[in-house]
Design a protein around this motif. Structure first.
Motif, mmCIF file in Angstrom:
data_model
loop_
_atom_site.group_PDB
_atom_site.id
_atom_site.type_symbol
_atom_site.label_atom_id
_atom_site.label_comp_id
_atom_site.label_asym_id
_atom_site.label_seq_id
_atom_site.Cartn_x
_atom_site.Cartn_y
_atom_site.Cartn_z
ATOM 1 N N ASP A 359 0.982 -1.241 0.367
ATOM 2 C CA ASP A 359 0.071 -0.138 -0.100
ATOM 3 C C ASP A 359 1.256 1.639 0.256
ATOM 4 O O ASP A 359 0.343 2.140 -0.463
ATOM 5 C CB ASP A 359 -0.803 -0.397 0.877
ATOM 6 N N ASP A 363 0.732 4.012 -3.028
ATOM 7 C CA ASP A 363 0.595 5.402 -2.523
ATOM 8 C C ASP A 363 1.430 6.508 -3.015
ATOM 9 O O ASP A 363 1.631 7.373 -3.720
ATOM 10 C CB ASP A 363 0.054 5.876 -1.056
ATOM 11 N N SER A 367 1.809 9.488 -5.816
ATOM 12 C CA SER A 367 1.220 10.592 -5.722
ATOM 13 C C SER A 367 3.020 11.041 -5.961
ATOM 14 O O SER A 367 2.786 12.539 -6.623
ATOM 15 C CB SER A 367 1.419 11.119 -4.203
#
Length: 426
Positions: A359, A363, A367
Motif C-alpha cells: 500500500d 501511494d 502521488s
C-alpha cells in the motif's frame, strides 16, 4: 497417493494436490555498493517465515511422496559396473526406509530431515574421518542466506540497459549448458526492467534457482491497485524440446539427450539429482508426460507464470512465478523396487513465488509519478480548452463592441432616409 498399488501391483501412480503451505519471504538488498564503472553490487538474503493463517495446515502435516534419496542413488550409478549396483542395493536393503514411497512432513521435505540411507553412508565415512551430511531437504540450509553477489547496470550508460545483470557471483556466463546462448546471463533479476517497456519487447530475466535466463512475452493490459500495467507471461514453448523450440538445444544434458516437451532438466546444476522443472500440473507439457500420472489438471488461469509491469518505469508491481519440481522414476532391472515400473516423471511439489506491491509503495507511485504524469498528459487538452475559451470571449467582446458601434451610428442618423443611410442594418 496409491503407493501399495504402485509398488506391489504395478498400478499407475495417482496423486492428489494438497496445500497451499505458505511462507512469507523477506528479501532485502544488502551491502549495496555503487561502483565507479556505473554498476551497483549487492547481496539479497532471503528469510522464510511460515504463515499459518494462509496455509491449510501446520508444517507438521505429513504426506506420502517418492523416496528422493533412493531414486537419486539409483540414477547416479545406473552406468556403473554391476558389482557397484549390487553393493548399492545391499546398502538400500540394510535400512528401514527401503521403499519407493515414504511419508514426510512439509517441514521435512523443504527444510531437511535425517535420511536413513544417508545416515548409513555417514556411519561408513565417519570411520574414515570423511565429513558427510546425512540430511536432505529442497531448501536445506538455505533459509537466512543469499545466492551470491549481484552486479547490475545502474542506468548511467543509458536506460535501455538499466538494471541488466553484468555479473552474478563474479561471472557473466554460466558453465552448465552446452551452448553459449544457454549459458548467457541475460536481462535483470525479474523485479525491475528498463523503463518504457513496449508490448513488442520480450524482456529476459535470470532466475538463479533454475540456473538459467528466461523470457516473457506481452499478454494483455492489466491493472494493479489502480495502476495501469502490462502483463507479460512465459511463452508456451519456454520448456519445449529443441524439436519444437531450437533455442533449447543447449539445455539438453548430456548433449542431444533431451527431455520431452514441457520439462527442463536441472540435474546438471543440482549435483546430478534426477530433477526436472515444468509448469505446475505439467502445463504445456507433452501429452504422454501429463498422462503418466493420474491427478494432473493443467489450467492456464491457475498455473501460468506472469508479471504485471508498469510500462513507463519498468517496475514489476505483481508477479507469480509458478514452477513444479519433478523427479524421474526410471525403470531399472538392476533394482527390485523399480524393475517393473515404467519411466514416469513424478511431481514432487509446485510453488508459486508471488509478490504484490505494498500500500505504501502504491501511494508513493500514485502521488509522485502517476498523478503528475496524468496532469502533464492533460495539459494539451487544458490548453485547447483555454484557447477555445479565449477565442469565445474575444468573439463576444468584438460582437458586443460592434453592436455598440452600430447603436451609436443609428443614434446619429436622421429619421428620414438619405443617400448616406445604410441599406442593410441588424
Amino acid at each position: 497417493m496409491n503407493p501399495e498399488e504402485v509398488s506391489k501391483m504395478n498400478k499407475k501412480i495417482a496423486v492428489i494436490q494438497r496445500g497451499p503451505y505458505t511462507y512469507r519471504l523477506i528479501s532485502i538488498k544488502d551491502n549495496v555498493t555503487f561502483n565507479a564503472n556505473g554498476t551497483v553490487s549487492y547481496r539479497e538474503p532471503d528469510t522464510y517465515v511460515f504463515d499459518r493463517s494462509r496455509s491449510v495446515g501446520p508444517e507438521s502435516d505429513t504426506f506420502t511422496t517418492v523416496n528422493i534419496i533412493l531414486l537419486t542413488m539409483f540414477n547416479t550409478i545406473r552406468f556403473e559396473y554391476e558389482f557397484i549396483k549390487v553393493m548399492t542395493e545391499l546398502l538400500a536393503d540394510s535400512v528401514d526406509d527401503n521403499k519407493l514411497f515414504i511419508r514426510l512432513s512439509v517441514h521435512d521435505l523443504l527444510w531437511g530431515y535425517n535420511d536413513t540411507i544417508l545416515h548409513k553412508v555417514n556411519e561408513v565415512l565417519h570411520e574414515l574421518d570423511i565429513p558427510f551430511d546425512d540430511q536432505f531437504g529442497f531448501f536445506y540450509k538455505l533459509n537466512n542466506t543469499d545466492d551470491g553477489v549481484w552486479t547490475v547496470d545502474s542506468g548511467k550508460r543509458g536506460i535501455a540497459s538499466n538494471f541488466d545483470i553484468r555479473f552474478w557471483n563474479g561471472i557473466s556466463k554460466l558453465n552448465y549448458w552446452s551452448t553459449n546462448e544457454s549459458n548467457m546471463i541475460n536481462g535483470t533479476d525479474g523485479n525491475l526492467f528498463h523503463p518504457f517497456i513496449k508490448k513488442t519487447d520480450h524482456p529476459p530475466f535470470f532466475f538463479s534457482e533454475l540456473c538459467r535466463s528466461m523470457t516473457v512475452d506481452f499478454q494483455r493490459e492489466s491493472t494493479v491497485r489502480g495502476i495501469d500495467t502490462y502483463r507479460f507471461a512465459h511463452p508456451r514453448d519456454i520448456f519445449d524440446s529443441p524439436e519444437h523450440n531450437p533455442a533449447n538445444a543447449g539445455f539438453c544434458t548430456p548433449r542431444d539427450s533431451c527431455l520431452p516437451s514441457g520439462l527442463y532438466n536441472i540435474s546438471v546444476c543440482r549435483k546430478g539429482s534426477p530433477f526436472s522443472v515444468s509448469m505446475p500440473h505439467f502445463l504445456y507439457a507433452d501429452e504422454n508426460v501429463i498422462k503418466g500420472v493420474d491427478g494432473m489438471s493443467p489450467d492456464v488461469s491457475l498455473h501460468e507464470t506472469y508479471m504485471d509491469v508498469m510500462q513507463n518505469i519498468g517496475c514489476v508491481l505483481r508477479t507469480e512465478r509458478k514452477y513444479q519440481i519433478n523427479i524421474l522414476i526410471r525403470n531399472n532391472p538392476s533394482f527390485e523396487i523399480v524393475k517393473s515400473i515404467p519411466d514416469v516423471y513424478f511431481p514432487v511439489f509446485w510453488f508459486n513465488e508471488s509478490t504484490m506491491i505494498t500500500d505504501d509503495w502504491t501511494d508513493f507511485i500514485k502521488s509522485s509519478y502517476q498523478t503528475p504524469v496524468n496532469i502533464a498528459s492533460d495539459i494539451p487538452y487544458v490548453s485547447i480548452a483555454i484557447g477555445v475559451l479565449v477565442t469565445l470571449i474575444s468573439s463576444i467582446s468584438v460582437y458586443r463592441q460592434r453592436r455598440k458601434s452600430k447603436v451609436k451610428i443609428h443614434e446619429n442618423q436622421d429619421v428620414s432616409p438619405s443617400e448616406n443611410t445604410s441599406l442593410l442594418t441588424n
